[in-house]
Write a protein that holds these residues in place. Sequence first.
Motif, mmCIF file in Angstrom:
data_model
loop_
_atom_site.group_PDB
_atom_site.id
_atom_site.type_symbol
_atom_site.label_atom_id
_atom_site.label_comp_id
_atom_site.label_asym_id
_atom_site.label_seq_id
_atom_site.Cartn_x
_atom_site.Cartn_y
_atom_site.Cartn_z
ATOM 1 N N PHE A 72 0.905 -1.179 -0.235
ATOM 2 C CA PHE A 72 0.423 -0.027 0.126
ATOM 3 C C PHE A 72 0.855 1.870 -0.520
ATOM 4 O O PHE A 72 1.601 1.254 0.936
ATOM 5 N N PRO A 73 0.706 1.988 -0.747
ATOM 6 C CA PRO A 73 1.346 2.964 -1.054
ATOM 7 C C PRO A 73 1.460 4.561 0.093
ATOM 8 O O PRO A 73 0.194 4.299 0.228
ATOM 9 N N THR A 74 2.794 5.265 0.354
ATOM 10 C CA THR A 74 2.611 6.159 0.671
ATOM 11 C C THR A 74 2.392 7.450 0.063
ATOM 12 O O THR A 74 2.919 7.804 -0.898
ATOM 13 N N ILE A 75 1.849 8.201 0.477
ATOM 14 C CA ILE A 75 1.414 9.602 -0.016
ATOM 15 C C ILE A 75 1.816 11.166 0.903
ATOM 16 O O ILE A 75 1.487 10.891 1.879
ATOM 17 N N GLU A 107 -1.807 3.722 9.067
ATOM 18 C CA GLU A 107 -1.474 4.130 7.086
ATOM 19 C C GLU A 107 -2.379 4.684 6.526
ATOM 20 O O GLU A 107 -2.373 5.214 5.506
ATOM 21 N N ILE A 108 -2.943 3.004 6.956
ATOM 22 C CA ILE A 108 -4.396 3.890 4.709
ATOM 23 C C ILE A 108 -5.052 5.455 5.614
ATOM 24 O O ILE A 108 -5.431 5.811 4.599
ATOM 25 N N LEU A 109 -4.934 5.584 6.329
ATOM 26 C CA LEU A 109 -5.604 6.492 7.075
ATOM 27 C C LEU A 109 -4.763 7.404 6.923
ATOM 28 O O LEU A 109 -5.592 8.527 6.463
ATOM 29 N N ASP A 110 -3.891 7.648 6.636
ATOM 30 C CA ASP A 110 -2.556 8.625 6.591
ATOM 31 C C ASP A 110 -2.745 8.643 4.916
ATOM 32 O O ASP A 110 -2.041 10.050 4.696
ATOM 33 N N LEU A 112 -4.983 8.012 2.797
ATOM 34 C CA LEU A 112 -6.015 9.032 2.278
ATOM 35 C C LEU A 112 -6.485 9.984 2.650
ATOM 36 O O LEU A 112 -6.786 10.837 2.032
ATOM 37 N N ARG A 113 -5.776 11.100 3.700
ATOM 38 C CA ARG A 113 -5.682 12.116 4.441
ATOM 39 C C ARG A 113 -5.475 13.174 3.240
ATOM 40 O O ARG A 113 -5.270 14.700 3.894
ATOM 41 N N GLN A 114 -4.128 11.961 2.556
ATOM 42 C CA GLN A 114 -3.801 13.115 1.271
ATOM 43 C C GLN A 114 -4.086 13.104 0.039
ATOM 44 O O GLN A 114 -4.206 13.573 -0.981
ATOM 45 N N MET A 115 -5.920 12.786 0.167
ATOM 46 C CA MET A 115 -6.342 12.834 -1.187
ATOM 47 C C MET A 115 -7.923 13.416 -0.799
ATOM 48 O O MET A 115 -8.982 12.563 -0.858
ATOM 49 N N LEU A 138 -10.349 7.937 18.259
ATOM 50 C CA LEU A 138 -11.268 7.705 17.444
ATOM 51 C C LEU A 138 -12.094 9.217 16.972
ATOM 52 O O LEU A 138 -12.917 9.011 15.728
ATOM 53 N N ARG A 139 -11.188 9.746 17.665
ATOM 54 C CA ARG A 139 -12.168 11.660 17.272
ATOM 55 C C ARG A 139 -11.648 11.829 16.146
ATOM 56 O O ARG A 139 -12.023 13.038 15.057
ATOM 57 N N ASP A 140 -10.338 11.264 15.330
ATOM 58 C CA ASP A 140 -9.134 11.907 13.920
ATOM 59 C C ASP A 140 -9.849 10.998 13.296
ATOM 60 O O ASP A 140 -9.503 10.114 12.514
ATOM 61 N N LYS A 141 -11.402 11.448 12.269
ATOM 62 C CA LYS A 141 -11.771 11.415 11.102
ATOM 63 C C LYS A 141 -10.709 11.626 9.947
ATOM 64 O O LYS A 141 -10.662 12.727 10.262
#
Length: 293
Positions: A72-75, A107-110, A112-115, A138-141
């Motif tokens: 899975f990539p990092t961005i 790591e997946i969420l990090d 997606l945060r850049q998209m 849990l509050r960090d959506k």
Amino acid sequence: EHQHRISALRLTHTPRPGLNMLLDGLTNPLHIVVSLFITCTTSSVDLPDLPDNFISRILPNLQELTLGGVGFPTIGSPSSLRYFRYSSMPDDYSGPNPITSTITVPEILDTLRQMPTLHTFHFSLTQPMPDRHATIDLRDKVSLPNLDFLLLNCYGDASSYLIWSHLQLPSAARIYIRSGRQHIVAESQVVHVCREHLTQCYTPTSLSVEAQFLQPEVERATIQFRGPGDGIARNEMDELDRPFIELWVIVASIRTLLKELLSCFNSDTILHLAVNIQAVQSWDYQVIRELFL
């Protein structure tokens, strides 16, 4: 030589040495590349990785990304991606052992945060994730305000529901959540994330349930919620544009799951109901009446 003219790269059944040669040769940004499609072959159980921040460094204007059989990539910085499809399964893998992956939910969420411009996200993982989820706030959506299609398919565990619970999505998004083929998910985990989304988005007007008994305390269900239309006569294709949630899940008790799910909203709003029960023990018409009517 031709890098300044390339707008799309498509590589299928790529062996690991070929992928490494390609990555080693791409050192300067390809500003006009908008589409990248890479699927790999491997006989190894570990997946090859793209270099850190490869997308943001080398493909700064990428809009469509499809990856299969790679890590899975990092961005590292916000991207312009609109379409992202990822599968951990390599092409034609026939090894004796299951593919391993070190990717975690944070790591997946990090990534997606850049998209922020993402419209479509397909995610398929064939093995359980490492158990490193406990530190997630849990509050960090992650807000994906433009997303209209989401498919999370985690074969080995219930990570699909954990990822979904950390995404803030538009009310009109079409959502497909699938859990492990043999992994039993806690009914409360499914209900929690589904309730949160429905409470913030819409009250369903259509409900479809297909249930199948597999073995004692192992039952499989496909549950579909569909949101309200706009009052205009619709054809079959128009139906695809309505807000939609599909849950594919294995639980100990579908009856318990449905009872808790239906308590999340006023069931009087359900205008269309379809129920298909296949050999689920203890189900009869009285149970169906109590749950749905």
